[in-house]
Design a protein around this motif. Structure first.
Motif, PDB file in Angstrom:
ATOM      1  N   ALA A   1      21.935  -8.023  -2.781  1.00  0.00           N
ATOM      2  CA  ALA A   1      21.191  -7.650  -1.578  1.00  0.00           C
ATOM      3  C   ALA A   1      21.538  -6.258  -1.048  1.00  0.00           C
ATOM      4  CB  ALA A   1      21.383  -8.711  -0.494  1.00  0.00           C
ATOM      5  N   PRO A   2      22.822  -5.888  -0.911  1.00  0.00           N
ATOM      6  CA  PRO A   2      23.124  -4.546  -0.405  1.00  0.00           C
ATOM      7  C   PRO A   2      22.576  -3.432  -1.325  1.00  0.00           C
ATOM      8  CG  PRO A   2      25.079  -5.928  -0.308  1.00  0.00           C
ATOM      9  CD  PRO A   2      24.049  -6.683  -1.070  1.00  0.00           C
ATOM     10  N   LEU A   3      22.560  -3.684  -2.630  1.00  0.00           N
ATOM     11  CA  LEU A   3      22.019  -2.688  -3.558  1.00  0.00           C
ATOM     12  C   LEU A   3      20.519  -2.488  -3.355  1.00  0.00           C
ATOM     13  CD1 LEU A   3      23.791  -3.842  -6.853  1.00  0.00           C
ATOM     14  CD2 LEU A   3      24.367  -1.841  -5.464  1.00  0.00           C
TER      15      LEU A   3
ATOM     16  N   GLN B   1      18.358  -5.051   1.281  1.00  0.00           N
ATOM     17  CA  GLN B   1      17.705  -6.214   1.871  1.00  0.00           C
ATOM     18  C   GLN B   1      18.765  -7.263   2.187  1.00  0.00           C
ATOM     19  OE1 GLN B   1      14.054  -7.712   0.150  1.00  0.00           O
ATOM     20  NE2 GLN B   1      14.053  -6.020  -1.332  1.00  0.00           N
ATOM     21  N   THR B   2      18.369  -8.276   2.919  1.00  0.00           N
ATOM     22  CA  THR B   2      19.283  -9.389   3.170  1.00  0.00           C
ATOM     23  C   THR B   2      19.190 -10.363   1.992  1.00  0.00           C
ATOM     24  OG1 THR B   2      17.643 -10.759   4.300  1.00  0.00           O
ATOM     25  CG2 THR B   2      18.894  -9.186   5.665  1.00  0.00           C
ATOM     26  N   PRO B   3      20.243 -11.139   1.758  1.00  0.00           N
ATOM     27  CA  PRO B   3      20.167 -12.149   0.701  1.00  0.00           C
ATOM     28  C   PRO B   3      19.011 -13.128   0.922  1.00  0.00           C
ATOM     29  CG  PRO B   3      22.441 -11.877   1.417  1.00  0.00           C
ATOM     30  CD  PRO B   3      21.582 -11.078   2.353  1.00  0.00           C
TER      31      PRO B   3
ATOM     32  N   ALA C   1      11.631 -13.581  -1.458  1.00  0.00           N
ATOM     33  CA  ALA C   1      10.770 -12.785  -2.353  1.00  0.00           C
ATOM     34  C   ALA C   1      10.725 -13.391  -3.752  1.00  0.00           C
ATOM     35  CB  ALA C   1      11.276 -11.343  -2.407  1.00  0.00           C
ATOM     36  N   LEU C   2      11.864 -13.862  -4.238  1.00  0.00           N
ATOM     37  CA  LEU C   2      11.899 -14.487  -5.564  1.00  0.00           C
ATOM     38  C   LEU C   2      11.122 -15.796  -5.571  1.00  0.00           C
ATOM     39  CD1 LEU C   2      15.599 -13.715  -6.512  1.00  0.00           C
ATOM     40  CD2 LEU C   2      13.567 -12.844  -7.679  1.00  0.00           C
ATOM     41  N   GLN C   3      11.260 -16.572  -4.506  1.00  0.00           N
ATOM     42  CA  GLN C   3      10.507 -17.825  -4.406  1.00  0.00           C
ATOM     43  C   GLN C   3       9.008 -17.547  -4.356  1.00  0.00           C
ATOM     44  OE1 GLN C   3      12.440 -19.387  -0.903  1.00  0.00           O
ATOM     45  NE2 GLN C   3      13.817 -20.708  -2.111  1.00  0.00           N
TER      46      GLN C   3
ATOM     47  N   LEU D   1      13.945  -8.511 -11.443  1.00  0.00           N
ATOM     48  CA  LEU D   1      14.503  -7.223 -11.031  1.00  0.00           C
ATOM     49  C   LEU D   1      13.437  -6.371 -10.352  1.00  0.00           C
ATOM     50  CD1 LEU D   1      16.775  -6.403 -14.108  1.00  0.00           C
ATOM     51  CD2 LEU D   1      17.540  -6.894 -11.764  1.00  0.00           C
ATOM     52  N   ALA D   2      12.202  -6.438 -10.848  1.00  0.00           N
ATOM     53  CA  ALA D   2      11.103  -5.681 -10.228  1.00  0.00           C
ATOM     54  C   ALA D   2      10.817  -6.202  -8.820  1.00  0.00           C
ATOM     55  CB  ALA D   2       9.844  -5.760 -11.103  1.00  0.00           C
ATOM     56  N   VAL D   3      10.889  -7.522  -8.639  1.00  0.00           N
ATOM     57  CA  VAL D   3      10.677  -8.114  -7.321  1.00  0.00           C
ATOM     58  C   VAL D   3      11.767  -7.628  -6.358  1.00  0.00           C
ATOM     59  CG1 VAL D   3      10.760 -10.293  -6.009  1.00  0.00           C
ATOM     60  CG2 VAL D   3       9.432 -10.145  -8.133  1.00  0.00           C
ATOM     61  N   ILE D   4      12.998  -7.631  -6.828  1.00  0.00           N
ATOM     62  CA  ILE D   4      14.124  -7.260  -5.968  1.00  0.00           C
ATOM     63  C   ILE D   4      14.145  -5.768  -5.646  1.00  0.00           C
ATOM     64  CG2 ILE D   4      16.654  -7.047  -5.942  1.00  0.00           C
ATOM     65  CD1 ILE D   4      16.703  -9.738  -7.473  1.00  0.00           C
TER      66      ILE D   4
END
Length: 162
Positions: free
Chosen positions: A114-116, A119-121, A127-129, A157-160
């Protein structure tokens, strides 16, 4: 049974087209649907086609084996094949740095990623869900969410890191 060039050559050509296209798609991580499975399983059609083609054209094949340049080219591929059984990318911290970095992210929990991503965890989890992943906890590692398929890992990874 006599092996005919009339079917051995088209089998070789058709299976080469299939293997070449699916192999290139997999190399660039652009494979979709059943590309990987088709590549793996129908690779046997190429093996059969090449074996039949060599059998049907054995006299010409023997002539190639008498030429030093042909033997050298074949020898290079045999050496590469042999080396591929013994050399590992991970030995002594080897491998491309970008590959090692992505593996580190994949093995990290969402709380560390998340810090990378700035965003928040919880936002990453949502977003992944939303993208269809069965993420259940911010303590899950990304690879436990995506599974072993690189296509799914790159999608996550693209979503994140959108």
């Amino acid at each position: 049974m006599q092996i005919s060039r009339e079917w051995a050559t088209p089998l070789t050509i058709g299976s080469f087209i299939l293997m070449g296209c699916t192999g290139i798609l997999m190399f660039f991580h652009a494979d979709t649907g059943l590309n990987k499975e088709v590549h793996e399983w129908l690779g046997w059609a190429m093996v059969a086609g090449v074996a039949a083609h060599v059998t049907a054209n054995f006299a010409a094949f023997k002539r190639y084996l008498s030429k030093p340049a042909a033997l050298a080219i074949i020898g290079v591929f045999v050496v590469i094949l042999a080396a591929s059984f013994f050399i590992k990318e991970e030995d002594e911290g080897g491998g491309h740095p970008a590959r090692r970095a992505s593996q580190a992210v994949l093995h990290a929990p969402l709380t560390s990623i998340a810090p990378l991503a700035h965003q928040t965890p919880e936002a990453l989890l949502a977003a992944l869900q939303k993208a269809g992943f069965k993420a259940q906890s911010t303590n899950q590692t990304l690879d436990s969410i995506t599974g072993p398929e690189e296509h799914d890992q790159f999608k996550a990874l693209a979503v994140i890191f959108q």
